[in-house]
Design a protein around this motif. Structure first.
Motif: not given
Length: 431
Positions: A373, A375, A380, A384-386
């Motif tokens: 991850c 983020d 961000e 845990c988005k990117y």
């Protein structure tokens, strides 16, 4: 593991039960940047590992298309060994998972008319297949090489055994082959892949799987390919539950990641050689590919690829090769190839292509890809988005299936701990 993924999704309000709502929830949307080995493996495993009742949409972004980067021009020689170790890191797991994914892709290819028939260097001796089980032969070219390869032979996997041959035995397989130290290591179960056709077939398998899951389950699965470049991650802000960056060397060209990930870039040129019609002697129909200082990936009795050069710190990702760059590559590669296979002097150069590899840093376990991850690197804070899957280097074909599966599981569960720490330790926050 499946329970962990489901509970993680329920805790974020992304899954509903039939009793909680009579309406179908909106699909979870995932963006996969890159349509090479890594990106397509992640897409396949996102579909395979997700819950059957989950509405899921996967958008793959690649401006060139399927296999247009380094994956599509790689040598395609597959085995789980290294000249520097008995077995590559997690070699058995990677080998077994790769065989599974190759089988999936080949099954999709056999009955399909959708694959790109315009691949100009596709050789008819492959008979429409993407996997040629012809084996790989590796001559020993130094005493250090001999000792390490001998150690490999003593500790080989049963599913990819290594046989030790002297020059006479090697010439029974490939006439006129030369062995500097009278020893070669033959892997009859190693594979020779046509990479461009493989990634095309894997994409087709992903499309088939999405359709199959949508018709057999209660959840809708969608897969879409977008031939466009994502210049900045912020351009995708708010659209996706997760963005998985599988761009190889181009990952470092995203402004959010530039200079923040430990990748080294290396441009490699691969030459295509053929035997002209007036040359009678052909490469043996079942002869192995050759792995040495210059590798020869055999495509058929009259067609092969030779590679590869190593231009470090290059930022040139174009597959096009100029006349001068091709000449330099031949000047570097041909003497190495002639030393092992002198008959190559009868072959004619017909063209060259190039790719920009993303080489990871050296660790105590070897040069391992970068997963995890990102983020905090991107900025961000939602959690845990990117995600990053990069640095496959020269072993991308071996690593891509198992690591793509791990990445998909971690993304679906929003849990980086599902990825071995050896692959995430590059990120300072994990050290």
């Amino acid at each position: 593991m499946a329970q962990s993924r489901s509970s993680g999704l329920h805790s974020r309000g992304l899954l509903t039960t039939p009793s909680s709502s009579s309406l179908s929830p909106p699909p979870l949307r995932y963006a996969v940047l890159g349509a090479g080995f890594a990106g397509l493996s992640v897409a396949w495993h996102l579909l395979r590992e997700s819950a059957k009742d989950l509405n899921l949409r996967i958008d793959i972004y690649d401006e060139i298309g399927i296999g247009g980067g380094a994956s599509g021009i790689s040598g395609g020689l597959l085995h789980p060994y290294s000249p520097k170790a008995k077995l590559l890191w997690r070699g058995a797991e990677c080998w077994n998972e790769c065989l599974k994914l190759l089988s999936v892709a080949e099954s999709a290819a056999i009955d399909s008319q959708e694959l790109d028939s315009a691949i100009s260097d596709f050789d008819p001796h492959f008979h429409g297949l993407i996997v040629r089980k012809r084996g790989v032969l590796r001559p020993a070219v130094s005493m250090k090489d001999l000792l390490l390869l001998s150690d490999n032979a003593r500790n080989c996997l049963p599913s990819c055994r290594i046989e030790t041959l002297d020059e006479d035995a090697a010439q029974n397989i490939v006439p006129n082959l030369r062995l500097p130290l009278n020893k070669a290591f033959y892997m009859p179960q190693a594979l020779n892949i046509l990479p461009k056709r493989y990634v095309q077939a894997l994409y087709l398998a992903c499309k088939n799987l999405a359709k199959e899951l949508s018709t057999s389950g209660v959840g809708e699965k969608e897969l879409h390919l977008h031939k466009k470049n994502v210049h900045k991650l912020v351009d995708l802000e708010g659209e996706y539950q997760a963005v998985i960056i599988c761009l190889g060397a181009k990952a470092d060209m995203l402004p959010e990641l530039a200079g923040k990930i430990p990748l080294r870039t290396c441009r490699g040129v691969v030459a295509h050689l053929k035997l002209l019609d007036d040359i009678g002697e052909e490469y043996p129909e079942l002869g192995p590919s050759i792995l040495s200082d210059a590798w020869l990936a055999i495509q058929g009795p009259r067609s092969l690829y030779m590679g590869s050069t190593w231009e470090w710190k290059s930022r040139n990702s174009s597959p096009n090769v100029s006349t001068s760059e091709a000449s330099q590559a031949l000047e570097e590669l041909l003497p190495k190839a002639y030393a092992i296979y002198p008959d190559l002097k009868n072959w004619t150069f017909t063209g060259a292509r190039a790719g920009l590899r993303a080489m990871p840093p050296l660790t105590p376990h070897g040069s391992l890809p970068l997963l995890g991850c990102v983020d905090e690197i991107v900025g961000e804070s939602m959690g845990c988005k990117y995600w990053l899957f990069a640095g496959l280097g020269a072993r991308g074909l071996l690593y891509h299936s198992w690591l793509g599966k791990l990445m998909a599981q971690a993304v679906l569960a929003c849990n980086e701990q599902l990825i071995p720490s050896e692959l995430t330790s590059w990120n300072n926050r994990n050290q």
